[in-house]
Design a protein around this motif. Structure first.
Motif, PDB file in Angstrom:
ATOM      1  N   TYR A  47     -25.869  36.478  -9.260  1.00 53.97           N
ATOM      2  CA  TYR A  47     -25.196  36.253  -7.978  1.00 53.97           C
ATOM      3  C   TYR A  47     -26.209  35.958  -6.879  1.00 53.97           C
ATOM      4  O   TYR A  47     -25.945  35.152  -5.973  1.00 53.97           O
ATOM      5  CB  TYR A  47     -24.350  37.469  -7.610  1.00 53.97           C
ATOM      6  N   SER A  72     -21.921  39.646 -17.212  1.00 56.62           N
ATOM      7  CA  SER A  72     -20.574  40.217 -17.179  1.00 56.62           C
ATOM      8  C   SER A  72     -19.927  40.289 -18.558  1.00 56.62           C
ATOM      9  O   SER A  72     -18.824  40.799 -18.691  1.00 56.62           O
ATOM     10  CB  SER A  72     -19.682  39.393 -16.244  1.00 56.62           C
ATOM     11  N   ALA A  87     -24.999  35.271 -14.204  1.00 57.43           N
ATOM     12  CA  ALA A  87     -23.815  36.044 -13.807  1.00 57.43           C
ATOM     13  C   ALA A  87     -22.809  36.122 -14.947  1.00 57.43           C
ATOM     14  O   ALA A  87     -22.186  37.157 -15.178  1.00 57.43           O
ATOM     15  CB  ALA A  87     -23.176  35.412 -12.573  1.00 57.43           C
ATOM     16  N   ALA A 138     -26.359  40.531 -13.869  1.00 56.26           N
ATOM     17  CA  ALA A 138     -25.269  39.985 -13.054  1.00 56.26           C
ATOM     18  C   ALA A 138     -25.691  39.886 -11.589  1.00 56.26           C
ATOM     19  O   ALA A 138     -25.425  38.883 -10.919  1.00 56.26           O
ATOM     20  CB  ALA A 138     -24.024  40.855 -13.191  1.00 56.26           C
TER      21      ALA A 138
END
Length: 238
Positions: free
Chosen positions: A209, A54, A50, A205
């Protein structure tokens, strides 16, 4: 049998006591502990994915920039490879930067279909880099002469960049075997520098998650498997 009981043997009172730890409870705690390790691994991997997903539009540095490359020929190329199959086909884009040791050098960087690359470099003196390390490149040399046309004028590239100093190309990954080349933009011989290859995983990403969520669910289940038998065992012992 109860955990604590009193029996009369030939007039003597004898008290027997058990700990409350049955085989089933011990097994549950062991399984819970193993699952907690799995959960922590998922959480750690998910957090890393994640985070990197990002950062910098999701590009990941593949760690090539530490190696120096040098040739006294007209070009240096990679072996052909299929970028669409790297990391299970998760790569969406590649970003390749060549930074010459001499900042004033005119540099060209290109990616082409492997067959068309061979067509352009056929009869041109160049090297193919097979592997790189701190000690230098493992490469094979192909004899030949000068390029017939400067690289930027050749109609073979699916992505290219050229100019003075460090040059970066961006390529959206497509199926098929490709190869990359670095050379002087004017087609002259001799080039030295470092290559940085970065790949973007568009779903990184989201994958991160998802792993985080799975890890938290597994962690909750593992804690349940550990806490419940511990409480029951303590209650029986008491």
């Amino acid at each position: 049998m109860t955990d604590s009981s009193v029996r009369d043997y030939e007039g003597a009172n004898v008290r027997t006591t058990t700990t409350g730890w049955t085989a089933g409870r011990v097994t549950a705690v062991v399984v819970g502990a193993l699952l907690s390790l799995v959960a922590l691994t998922l959480i750690g991997g998910g957090a890393a994915a994640a985070y990197y997903g990002s950062q910098d539009d999701g590009y990941i540095d593949l760690g090539t920039s530490e190696f120096a490359h040098r040739t006294d020929t007209y070009a240096m190329t990679t072996e052909s490879w299929r970028a669409d199959e790297q990391l299970g086909g998760l790569y969406d884009d590649l970003r390749i930067t060549f930074k010459p040791d001499n900042a004033s050098d005119p540099v060209f960087v290109g990616i082409a279909d492997a067959g068309r690359m061979n067509q352009y470099l056929g009869g041109v003196q160049h090297v193919t880099i097979h592997d790189s390390s701190a000690k230098g490149d493992t490469q094979s040399k192909h004899e030949g002469g000068t390029p017939k046309t400067p690289p930027a004028q050749a109609d073979v590239w699916v992505a290219k960049a050229g100019g003075q100093g460090a040059q970066t190309l961006n390529w959206t990954v497509k199926p098929g075997e490709v190869a990359a080349v670095a050379m002087k933009a004017d087609g002259s011989r001799g080039l030295a520098g470092h290559v940085t290859v970065e790949a973007r995983v568009g779903a990184l990403a989201g994958i991160g998650y998802g792993l985080l969520a799975a890890g938290l669910i597994v962690l909750a289940g593992s804690l349940f498997l550990i806490v419940k038998p511990v409480r029951r065992a303590r209650a029986r012992t008491a």
